[in-house]
Design an enzyme around this catalytic site. Structure first.
Site, PDB file in Angstrom:
ATOM      1  N   ARG A   1     104.042 -27.506 -53.096  1.00  0.00           N
ATOM      2  CA  ARG A   1     102.765 -26.502 -52.918  1.00  0.00           C
ATOM      3  C   ARG A   1     101.971 -26.172 -54.255  1.00  0.00           C
ATOM      4  O   ARG A   1     100.971 -25.462 -53.999  1.00  0.00           O
ATOM      5  CB  ARG A   1     103.716 -25.245 -52.393  1.00  0.00           C
ATOM      6  CG  ARG A   1     102.775 -24.029 -52.120  1.00  0.00           C
ATOM      7  CD  ARG A   1     103.288 -23.249 -50.646  1.00  0.00           C
ATOM      8  NE  ARG A   1     104.672 -22.912 -51.000  1.00  0.00           N
ATOM      9  CZ  ARG A   1     105.180 -22.111 -51.969  1.00  0.00           C
ATOM     10  NH1 ARG A   1     104.328 -21.300 -52.756  1.00  0.00           N
ATOM     11  NH2 ARG A   1     106.525 -21.819 -51.974  1.00  0.00           N
TER      12      ARG A   1
ATOM     13  N   TYR B   1      78.596 -20.356 -37.358  1.00  0.00           N
ATOM     14  CA  TYR B   1      79.742 -20.925 -36.624  1.00  0.00           C
ATOM     15  C   TYR B   1      80.552 -19.964 -36.098  1.00  0.00           C
ATOM     16  O   TYR B   1      80.966 -18.800 -36.835  1.00  0.00           O
ATOM     17  CB  TYR B   1      80.581 -21.969 -37.693  1.00  0.00           C
ATOM     18  CG  TYR B   1      81.858 -22.270 -36.963  1.00  0.00           C
ATOM     19  CD1 TYR B   1      81.921 -22.912 -35.880  1.00  0.00           C
ATOM     20  CD2 TYR B   1      83.180 -22.150 -37.781  1.00  0.00           C
ATOM     21  CE1 TYR B   1      83.113 -23.466 -35.222  1.00  0.00           C
ATOM     22  CE2 TYR B   1      84.210 -22.606 -37.195  1.00  0.00           C
ATOM     23  CZ  TYR B   1      84.232 -23.267 -35.904  1.00  0.00           C
ATOM     24  OH  TYR B   1      85.497 -23.349 -35.462  1.00  0.00           O
TER      25      TYR B   1
ATOM     26  N   ASP C   1      78.336 -21.829 -47.095  1.00  0.00           N
ATOM     27  CA  ASP C   1      78.946 -22.798 -46.236  1.00  0.00           C
ATOM     28  C   ASP C   1      77.783 -23.907 -46.089  1.00  0.00           C
ATOM     29  O   ASP C   1      76.655 -23.703 -45.352  1.00  0.00           O
ATOM     30  CB  ASP C   1      79.390 -22.138 -44.769  1.00  0.00           C
ATOM     31  CG  ASP C   1      79.943 -23.118 -43.849  1.00  0.00           C
ATOM     32  OD1 ASP C   1      79.947 -24.472 -43.972  1.00  0.00           O
ATOM     33  OD2 ASP C   1      80.654 -22.976 -43.006  1.00  0.00           O
TER      34      ASP C   1
ATOM     35  N   LYS D   1      84.625 -32.278 -41.242  1.00  0.00           N
ATOM     36  CA  LYS D   1      83.054 -32.817 -40.705  1.00  0.00           C
ATOM     37  C   LYS D   1      82.710 -34.236 -41.453  1.00  0.00           C
ATOM     38  O   LYS D   1      83.583 -34.925 -41.523  1.00  0.00           O
ATOM     39  CB  LYS D   1      82.159 -31.706 -40.665  1.00  0.00           C
ATOM     40  CG  LYS D   1      82.634 -30.434 -40.203  1.00  0.00           C
ATOM     41  CD  LYS D   1      82.714 -30.560 -38.704  1.00  0.00           C
ATOM     42  CE  LYS D   1      83.281 -29.181 -38.295  1.00  0.00           C
ATOM     43  NZ  LYS D   1      84.332 -29.277 -37.256  1.00  0.00           N
TER      44      LYS D   1
END
Ligand code: PLP
Length: 377
Positions: free
Chosen positions: A50, A102, A175, A200
């Site tokens: 982590r 979105y 974004d 994407k």
């Protein structure tokens, strides 16, 4: 370690992650790292899964170079990256966010802001007067825009929004998923943080969920808070996903170039089609945001476009059902073309029932145009 780089994106991407003799980066799936007999770490950079991993850092390094950023942080999805930004805000803060973006972002933001007593102002950011008024009136800690937007393909002037936001004492987050780091670098236009759903086009093969944030101010308190939140709340990408992402990115400039050229040819072909009411694509000269897009995007306008089929939901669904080369699925930016009827998924969000959202892949432009022609009948 991230660094700026004067190399062209094609070179940065093609060499993505290769270091010295390692043409292909190594992948280590370890979640923990050993210490010697004096209890010193064998590698001080690696403590626990982590706390990061070599492959994640290599992937972040390539992404930072492509974005012309000083630092990048990977997340296990685009939404995890968005959530990390807003979780860094104090209660009582104000956010101005673009409307009609979105839907997953809007839905999460509304819910989060109401739970955390953060004031959320939604505004059509492509309307500069509305956006300017919202920012100067509400003085948000964060202005959040998505350009080009999904699925409306609205474009927002990044440099102007950055200037307005900074004058009001806030930070601009962009974004840039639909633009990719190849076509636009919002940090060079004044944005403070750029975000991508790397699920994407950055990955491009529809087989990795991931998100990325990049900045040129890694010492800013918000970036520190985001990094701490990622670590402490555990929103880390797994090493295999980071490795796949690096591999996908090797061809990112080539894919984006081809998809953008094909999307423009496709949009141009169908703009005057009798069975199509409207084509939304920022590359079309008559698109409302074309001038802004042409100014802040170089090399193309991306793979995403939407069309309004003449008729109603049944007509749009009939076209989607007849398409043979476009897979009927959500998402965008993969090598394969996709078609989506968003109204079916989000019936109450104002998406017209006759809208089809298309993600153009790397297939032959003529084949895709012929497929759409036959589906329109
Ligand atoms: N931003 C945009 C513009 C998107 O299209 C998406 C997903 O479709 C996201 C963010 C969320 O990304 P992810 O699905 O990787 O969580």
């Amino acid at each position: 370690m991230t660094r700026k780089n004067d190399l062209h994106p094609a070179t940065i991407a093609a060499h993505g992650g290769s270091i010295g003799d390692d043409i292909v980066p190594k992948i280590a799936m370890a979640t923990t790292y050993g210490r010697d007999t004096d209890y010193a770490l064998f590698d001080p950079a690696n403590i626990y899964g982590r706390d990061n991993s070599d492959i994640t850092r290599q992937c972040e390094d390539v992404l930072a170079q492509l974005e012309k950023a000083d630092a990048a942080l990977l997340f296990p999805s685009g939404m995890a990256a968005i959530a990390a930004i807003f979780r860094a805000l104090p209660s009582g803060a104000t956010v101005v966010a673009q409307s009609g973006i979105y839907w997953g972002t809007t839905k999460w933001l509304r819910d989060f802001c109401s739970r955390r007593t953060v004031t959320l102002i939604e505004v059509d950011a492509a309307d500069t007067a509305q956006l300017g008024a919202a920012i100067s009136t509400h003085k948000p800690q964060i202005t959040f825009i998505e350009t080009p937007s999904n699925p409306w393909l609205k474009t927002v002037d990044i440099a102007q929004t950055a200037a307005l936001t900074h004058a009001a004492g806030g930070l601009l987050v962009v974004d840039s998923t639909a633009a990719t780091p190849i076509l636009s670098q919002p940090l060079t236009l004044g944005a403070d943080i750029v975000m991508h759903s790397a699920t994407k086009a950055i990955n491009g093969h529809s087989d990795v969920l991931s998100g990325v944030l990049a900045t040129n101010a890694p010492n800013a308190p918000i970036w520190h808070a985001i990094a701490v939140d990622r670590h402490d709340a555990g929103a880390v990408i797994n090493p295999f996903a980071a490795w796949l992402l690096l591999r996908g990115m090797r061809t990112l400039p080539l894919r984006v170039e081809r998809m953008s050229a094909t999307a423009l040819a496709f949009a141009t072909h169908f703009a005057a089609h009798q069975k199509i009411e409207t084509v939304y694509y920022p590359g079309l000269p008559n698109h409302a945001g074309h001038a802004v897009a042409a100014q802040q995007m170089t090399g193309g306008f991306g793979c995403l476009l939407s069309v309004l089929v003449r008729g109603d939901a049944a007509d749009a669904l009939r076209v989607a059902g007849r398409l043979q080369l476009f897979a009927r699925a959500t998402s965008l930016g993969g090598v394969e073309s996709l078609v989506e009827h968003r109204h079916t998924i989000e019936p109450h969000t104002g998406i017209p029932p006759n809208l089809l959202r298309l993600s153009i892949g790397i297939e032959h432009a003529g084949d895709l145009i012929a497929d759409m022609e036959q589906a329109l009948g």
